[in-house]
Structures are given as structure tokens and as C-alpha cells.
Write a protein that holds these residues in place. Structure first.
Motif, PDB file in Angstrom:
ATOM      1  N   ILE A  51      39.657  37.580  41.806  1.00 32.79           N
ATOM      2  CA  ILE A  51      38.754  38.487  41.729  1.00 32.79           C
ATOM      3  C   ILE A  51      38.901  39.568  40.675  1.00 32.79           C
ATOM      4  CG2 ILE A  51      37.673  40.324  43.019  1.00 32.79           C
ATOM      5  CD1 ILE A  51      38.303  38.701  45.571  1.00 32.79           C
ATOM      6  N   ILE A  52      40.197  39.915  40.401  1.00 33.65           N
ATOM      7  CA  ILE A  52      40.535  40.987  39.544  1.00 33.65           C
ATOM      8  C   ILE A  52      40.097  40.759  38.369  1.00 33.65           C
ATOM      9  CG2 ILE A  52      42.086  42.550  38.893  1.00 33.65           C
ATOM     10  CD1 ILE A  52      43.073  42.934  41.819  1.00 33.65           C
ATOM     11  N   LEU A 109      38.724  43.479  53.922  1.00 34.09           N
ATOM     12  CA  LEU A 109      39.857  44.118  52.663  1.00 34.09           C
ATOM     13  C   LEU A 109      39.129  43.684  51.486  1.00 34.09           C
ATOM     14  CD1 LEU A 109      43.267  43.236  54.357  1.00 34.09           C
ATOM     15  CD2 LEU A 109      42.309  45.482  53.983  1.00 34.09           C
ATOM     16  N   LYS A 110      38.588  42.527  51.535  1.00 33.85           N
ATOM     17  CA  LYS A 110      38.092  42.101  50.318  1.00 33.85           C
ATOM     18  C   LYS A 110      36.789  43.064  49.793  1.00 33.85           C
ATOM     19  CE  LYS A 110      35.341  38.514  50.460  1.00 33.85           C
ATOM     20  NZ  LYS A 110      34.794  37.187  50.825  1.00 33.85           N
ATOM     21  N   ILE A 139      41.740  49.296  37.913  1.00 39.45           N
ATOM     22  CA  ILE A 139      42.226  48.650  39.011  1.00 39.45           C
ATOM     23  C   ILE A 139      43.393  49.383  39.785  1.00 39.45           C
ATOM     24  CG2 ILE A 139      41.650  46.377  38.105  1.00 39.45           C
ATOM     25  CD1 ILE A 139      44.631  45.994  37.434  1.00 39.45           C
ATOM     26  N   GLU A 140      43.627  50.570  39.674  1.00 39.08           N
ATOM     27  CA  GLU A 140      44.422  51.433  40.162  1.00 39.08           C
ATOM     28  C   GLU A 140      44.138  51.743  41.740  1.00 39.08           C
ATOM     29  OE1 GLU A 140      47.803  53.507  41.411  1.00 39.08           O
ATOM     30  OE2 GLU A 140      47.650  52.274  39.800  1.00 39.08           O
ATOM     31  N   PRO A 141      42.896  52.250  41.936  1.00 34.10           N
ATOM     32  CA  PRO A 141      42.333  52.407  43.236  1.00 34.10           C
ATOM     33  C   PRO A 141      42.509  51.115  44.003  1.00 34.10           C
ATOM     34  CG  PRO A 141      40.868  53.313  41.705  1.00 34.10           C
ATOM     35  CD  PRO A 141      41.571  52.581  40.767  1.00 34.10           C
ATOM     36  N   GLY A 142      42.575  49.833  43.614  1.00 32.44           N
ATOM     37  CA  GLY A 142      42.744  48.758  44.749  1.00 32.44           C
ATOM     38  C   GLY A 142      44.093  48.153  44.424  1.00 32.44           C
ATOM     39  N   ALA A 196      34.945  47.457  46.531  1.00 30.64           N
ATOM     40  CA  ALA A 196      34.277  48.704  46.320  1.00 30.64           C
ATOM     41  C   ALA A 196      35.132  49.531  45.205  1.00 30.64           C
ATOM     42  CB  ALA A 196      34.398  49.368  47.469  1.00 30.64           C
ATOM     43  N   CYS A 197      36.569  49.169  45.000  1.00 28.85           N
ATOM     44  CA  CYS A 197      37.254  49.937  44.135  1.00 28.85           C
ATOM     45  C   CYS A 197      36.906  49.389  42.569  1.00 28.85           C
ATOM     46  CB  CYS A 197      38.709  49.432  44.275  1.00 28.85           C
ATOM     47  SG  CYS A 197      39.462  50.248  45.983  1.00 28.85           S
TER      48      CYS A 197
END
Length: 623
Positions: free
Chosen positions: A91-92, A346-347, A236-239, A352-353
Motif C-alpha cells: 500500500i505505502i 486500521l487499513k 508517510i510519517e503520520p502513518g 487516511a494518512c
């Protein structure tokens, strides 16, 4: 055996490809760089830790205390390790690819970087820099992806006098240190250190740190959190925390399914009257007859049927007797995992992040009618625009360095702007709709004479007085240009070259004077008017028609002849009596007035008198 000419050729080729890139002068100060090894996108493989993910991911980090930023640097390395693990997630990784794709879209002309300037020389030099030297068509995508991944991206410039930037080398965020405020006499001074041994592996100890000035390093950084200064914060830090929770939940689900999910069977064997001490042997014999686990003896290479281990898919054999007589087989279902909803939760938080709609990560199949990603999600479009502004600012710094090294001075250094293609046409459409509404409103206000043109310019278009006057002058220039095009199209004449116009009303009137004719229409003579006017000017001489039917207002324009017949000198009372008597007489006198009715006669009789006549004025004796 190679011929002498071939040896010379091979020697020249070996020298040609002995460096990372091939740089050639293609005319004047124009350079052409061929990056055959793509080192401009990945850097020097020998020293750059950007290509050493797993070594950094699993090597412990020792304390780094060479300067005051040691603790912060160690924390950055720990954070980077999380980013490396997150980049391995599907995903990321897809999200980072999408960010890079949307930030580097091409415009309708096929350009990623747009250079806006009125100086053709500056535009030519900058186009050579971005497309021939830096090769942004290929290199900008990995630059943007690493910027989004780490929050920082560093480019070390190779600058040559008179030629500007000739090459760039990407440097890993692991080894670059930004130092601000190191000079008390110059608080704005910024220097960069490239430390190969501070927190790298043992293989880099022999390398010494290198110090670069501010103009030698291009530092792309995402400034969104002051706690990360002087560095940027990753997209990607918030996630990061949600990603760890999601990984644990997925691992728990997999373990549960592997260990508990398989179905088993329960064999209930009727042992009848078998003595208790023989039940176990009987059940084992039945089980061995029904199933065998083949095991190959490594010493003999033969199947060892005695080796029969219990595993998670083995069945159960239970002896029964008495009321439970008779052999029976039952299914024992495995344990069901009911925490899929937690994983979905959680996904969704992770998505959302990332600010990317699910449809473009493969979690919604229906994408019918959707054009671009940014046009479907305005929040994502704004995020892309913010990242592009950061990239544009550093590309502008790079362009200024290149221009200054080539000798450009003064306003040529800043007489340009760098922009990336917008990822969405939604903003462009909104801007067009806004201007359309403003123009329509302004036109209605001026057509209905509600507001002046100056008020419309100031309040609808928010222009200052100088801007208003400038636009008015621009409209006049546009009218001149429109007239020029009309002359070229209709008359084949270019007023800008000939200084003359043809076919206009003024030109037609000028033909009378040019031909020497005397019947020039009035008002077309541009000579100075003599005193007393031109000969024959003024009202033409003619016989009077006053008091005749030829007069424009009739034969009696002032009504004197009519008033003379109807005037009466006397008291008002006698005058009224006379009018009334004449009206009564007219009722019995056969006339045209009587035929039309009494009321009509009264009206006409009264209308024959004129109260404004001087003969109807009262004397002082009458009053």
C-alpha cells in the motif's frame, strides 16, 4: 589480435566511459550530459547508502555524539528504518509511486518543467540545464519519490565556471547533515556535511566527512512540522504508528489461521469387549491402517512407516463402548478468526494518512467516469500542489546558480519562473468559471449604469489605481492591434509599416480635399477656421415664410390671428356670460358644432378664447 587502430579506438572508448557521465559542449555554453549509468538518479553506488536498504535496516546504530545534533541524527536513522520497512509494504509503496507520478505529470506540450520568461536567452539556457544536463524527464521522478519517503532529498552540484552546473549527484539522507547558525557573525549561513562514517557501516570508516557551502547542495525538504527542523517530515510519517499496528494485526491473523483454521475429524471406534489393557494397541493399529505419514530415512533412503508425528492436520481416534457402541466419524471445525473488521479499521486509518482515495490503490473496483486522481480528491490535489511548490523553489535556486555561473547579472537572474504541470485540471476549470462569473457581473453592472468602470475594476477585479490605468492603456493597445489586423485583412495595408490607413471614413473624406473639389462636406476641413467663419457658413439666406403656410410651424405659429378674433376686453363676469350665451346659441343654430354634440361645441367654443391674451387682463378698477 586487435589492430593498432582498434587499440586506439578501445583506449578512447575506455577513457570516454571512465567517468559516471559523459559531458559534451554542444555549442557556446550549451552542454549535453549523457548519464549512461543513471547515477544522477541513484548516486554513486560505492558510497551512497540509498542503495543499501537492508544493511541499514538490520544494523544496530551506535550513539552519535560528534556534535550537538547527535541525538537528533540517531533518531532520524531510527525513523528512516521504519520508512524502509514501510516502503516494503504494497500500500505505502504504491502511494509513494502515485505521489511521484502526480508531481511529475507532463503538460500538453510534453514538458515536465515549464520555464516562463520573456528573455529568450534565459529560456534557452534553462531548458538546456533541465532537459540536457539534469534530464528531468527521467531523474525528477526518483527525486520526488525519495523526497516523499524521507522528507529530505539532497543533490550535490558540480559547478564549472562559464558553464554552470555540469552534473549532479544525489546524496543519501542518511549521511547528509544540515548545519544552521554555525557562524555567530552570520546567523543565516548554512553549510552541509556529508559524513560517511558517523552513522554508517564499518566499511565507510576510512572516508572523511566533506563540507559543502549552501550553493553546492540543493536540499529538497517537506516543511510541515517545526519539530523536524532543519529537516523535513516524510509524507508517510503520520502513518508510521498505524502501520506497525496493522502489521501486528495481520501477523496475528495469519498465525491464527495457520494454527487453528484446518478442520479435523474425530473417529469414534467401537472397541466392544476388548480388555482395557489392549485398547491403546487396538486404536493405534486402526489409526495406522487408515493413514500413514511417509517419512524418508536419510540414512537408508527408505520410507520409515514407524515415524508418525502428530501435526495440526492429524485426526483424533477415540475408543467408545457401551451406550456409545458403533463406529462413528465426526468433523471438528477449526477456530474462526473474527478480527477482519479490526484490520479494515486500521487499513482505513492508514489510507487516511496517505490522503489517497481507495479507488486508486485497488480497494474500489468502480472507477468509471474518473479522470485523474487529483480531480477526484481535492485534498490530494492540494497536497500535490504543496509538494510541487517545494520542488519549484529548489529548482529555481538551481537555475539561479547556473545562470550566475554563466555570467548573467542583475534582473536576468530573476527574470523567470519555474513551474510544474498541475496534476489536475479541476483548479484550471474553477479559475475559468470564476473569471467568467466576474466578467459577466462586471458587464451587467456597466451596461445597466449601476457602477462606473473604475469601481468595477477596484471591487470586482481588486485592482489598484496603477493596475487600472495600466489595463486601460492595454485595452487601447489592443484596439490599435485590432485595427492593424483589420487593415491588413481588408486593405492589404500594414499601418505599422506604412504609417497610413486606408478605407476609413476619415480617409474617404480626405479624398474630396485631395482631388481639389469644392463640394467638401461640412466638418471635414481640418484647416484653421478663419475669423467670421468660412465663406457661406451660417444660416442660408432665404425669403421669410412667417405668417404663411410654408412656415414649418404653420401659418400662425404664435396664435396672434386666432387670439385677435376671440379676444374680449371687459370684466371677467361679462366675458363668461358672453361665452355661455354663444354656447347656448350654438345649440339651436344648425352648424357643424351642433351636429357633433353639445359637449363638443362647448369644448370648442371655450377653446377659442385665450386666457393668456393681454385683452383679458383685468383692470385695477374691475378688481
Amino acid at each position: 589480435m586487435a589492430q593498432p587502430g582498434e587499440q586506439s579506438l578501445f583506449k578512447r572508448l575506455r577513457k570516454l566511459f571512465s567517468t559516471d557521465v559523459i559531458i559534451r559542449n554542444v555549442g557556446g555554453k550549451q552542454l549535453k550530459v549523457i548519464d549512461t549509468e543513471k547515477v544522477q538518479s541513484s548516486g554513486n553506488i560505492e558510497w551512497n547508502k540509498r542503495v543499501d536498504r537492508y544493511n541499514r535496516l538490520y544494523t544496530p546504530v551506535a550513539g552519535y555524539t560528534s556534535d550537538g545534533n547527535g541525538i537528533q541524527l540517531v533518531q532520524r536513522i531510527e525513523v528512516f528504518r521504519d520508512y524502509e520497512a514501510m516502503d516494503a509494504d504494497s500500500i505505502i509503496a504504491s502511494a509513494l509511486d502515485i505521489y511521484a507520478d502526480e508531481c511529475t505529470t507532463k503538460n500538453e506540450y510534453g514538458d515536465i518543467v515549464e520555464i516562463n520568461t520573456g528573455n529568450d536567452r534565459v529560456k534557452e539556457v534553462l531548458h538546456n540545464l533541465f532537459y540536457d544536463i539534469l534530464n528531468v524527464d527521467f531523474n525528477l521522478w526518483p527525486w520526488v519519490r525519495n523526497l516523499c519517503k524521507y522528507g529530505d532529498f539532497f543533490l550535490i552540484l558540480s559547478i564549472a565556471e562559464k558553464f554552470g552546473i555540469v552534473n549532479v549527484e544525489p546524496a543519501s539522507a542518511y549521511e547528509m547533515i544540515r548545519l544552521e547558525g554555525s557562524d555567530p557573525n552570520n546567523p543565516n549561513k548554512v553549510i552541509f556535511k556529508r559524513d560517511y562514517s558517523g552513522y554508517g557501516g564499518a566499511g565507510y570508516v576510512s572516508r572523511q566527512e566533506e563540507v559543502y557551502d549552501n550553493f553546492e547542495v540543493i536540499h529538497f525538504r517537506l516543511l510541515s512540522d517545526t519539530n523536524f527542523l532543519p529537516y523535513g517530515r516524510s509524507i508517510i510519517e503520520p502513518g508510521r504508528r498505524v502501520y506497525k499496528q496493522l502489521m501486528m494485526m495481520e501477523d496475528a491473523m495469519l498465525i491464527h489461521r495457520i494454527m487453528r483454521a484446518p478442520d479435523k475429524r474425530i473417529f469414534k471406534i467401537d472397541i466392544g469387549n476388548i480388555p482395557p489393557n489392549e485398547v491403546d494397541a487396538y486404536i493405534e493399529r486402526i489409526a495406522n491402517q487408515m493413514k500413514k505419514t511417509p517419512y524418508v530415512d536419510p540414512n537408508t533412503g527408505e520410507y520409515n512407516l514407524k515415524f508418525n508425528l502428530m501435526n495440526m492436520i492429524e485426526d483424533f481416534y477415540l475408543p467408545v463402548r457401551g451406550a456409545e457402541s458403533g463406529t462413528n466419524i465426526e468433523n471438528l471445525t477449526g477456530l474462526q478468526y473474527d478480527s477482519i473488521a479490526d484490520i479494515d479499521y486500521l487499513k482505513n486509518r492508514l489510507l487516511a494518512c496517505l490522503k489517497i482515495p481507495k479507488a486508486y490503490l485497488g480497494y474500489e473496483e468502480d472507477t468509471t467516469g474518473k479522470s485523474t486522481l487529483a480531480s477526484q480528491d481535492f485534498r490530494f490535489a492540494r497536497t500535490i500542489e504543496r509538494i510541487q511548490r517545494i520542488i519549484e523553489s529548489e529548482l529555481t535556486k538551481m537555475a539561479i546558480i547556473h545562470l550566475y555561473a554563466q555570467g548573467f547579472q542583475d534582473d536576468d537572474l530573476v527574470d523567470f519562473s519555474i513551474s510544474l504541470s498541475p496534476a489536475s485540471t479541476v483548479f484550471e476549470r474553477e479559475k475559468i468559471e470564476l473569471w467568467t462569473s466576474k466578467v459577466t457581473l462586471a458587464g451587467d453592472m456597466m451596461d445597466k449604469k449601476l457602477f462606473s468602470k473604475r469601481w468595477v475594476y477596484e471591487n470586482i477585479f481588486h485592482m489598484s489605481d496603477d493596475d487600472y490605468l495600466r489595463e486601460i492603456d492595454g485595452v487601447v493597445e489592443d484596439m490599435k492591434y485590432t485595427f492593424r489586423l483589420a487593415q491588413i485583412e481588408s486593405e492589404g495595408n500594414d499601418p505599422a509599416k506604412t504609417g497610413m490607413s486606408f478605407g476609413t471614413p476619415h480617409d474617404i473624406a480626405s479624398l474630396y480635399k485631395g482631388g481639389g473639389r469644392d463640394d467638401v462636406p461640412t466638418g471635414y476641413d481640418e484647416r484653421e477656421i478663419p475669423e467670421g467663419g468660412w465663406p457661406g457658413a451660417g444660416r442660408p439666406e432665404s425669403h421669410t415664410t412667417y405668417g404663411k403656410h410654408k412656415h414649418p410651424l404653420g401659418w400662425d405659429p404664435l396664435g396672434n390671428k386666432f387670439n385677435k378674433k376671440t379676444s374680449y376686453r371687459g370684466s371677467v363676469k361679462e366675458y363668461k356670460n358672453k361665452i355661455a350665451k354663444s354656447a347656448v346659441e350654438s345649440m339651436f343654430r344648425p352648424s357643424a358644432q351642433a351636429k357633433k354634440g353639445v359637449i363638443s361645441g362647448l369644448y370648442k367654443a371655450a377653446s377659442k378664447s385665450n386666457l393668456l391674451d393681454e385683452s383679458n387682463l383685468l383692470d385695477n378698477t374691475d378688481s
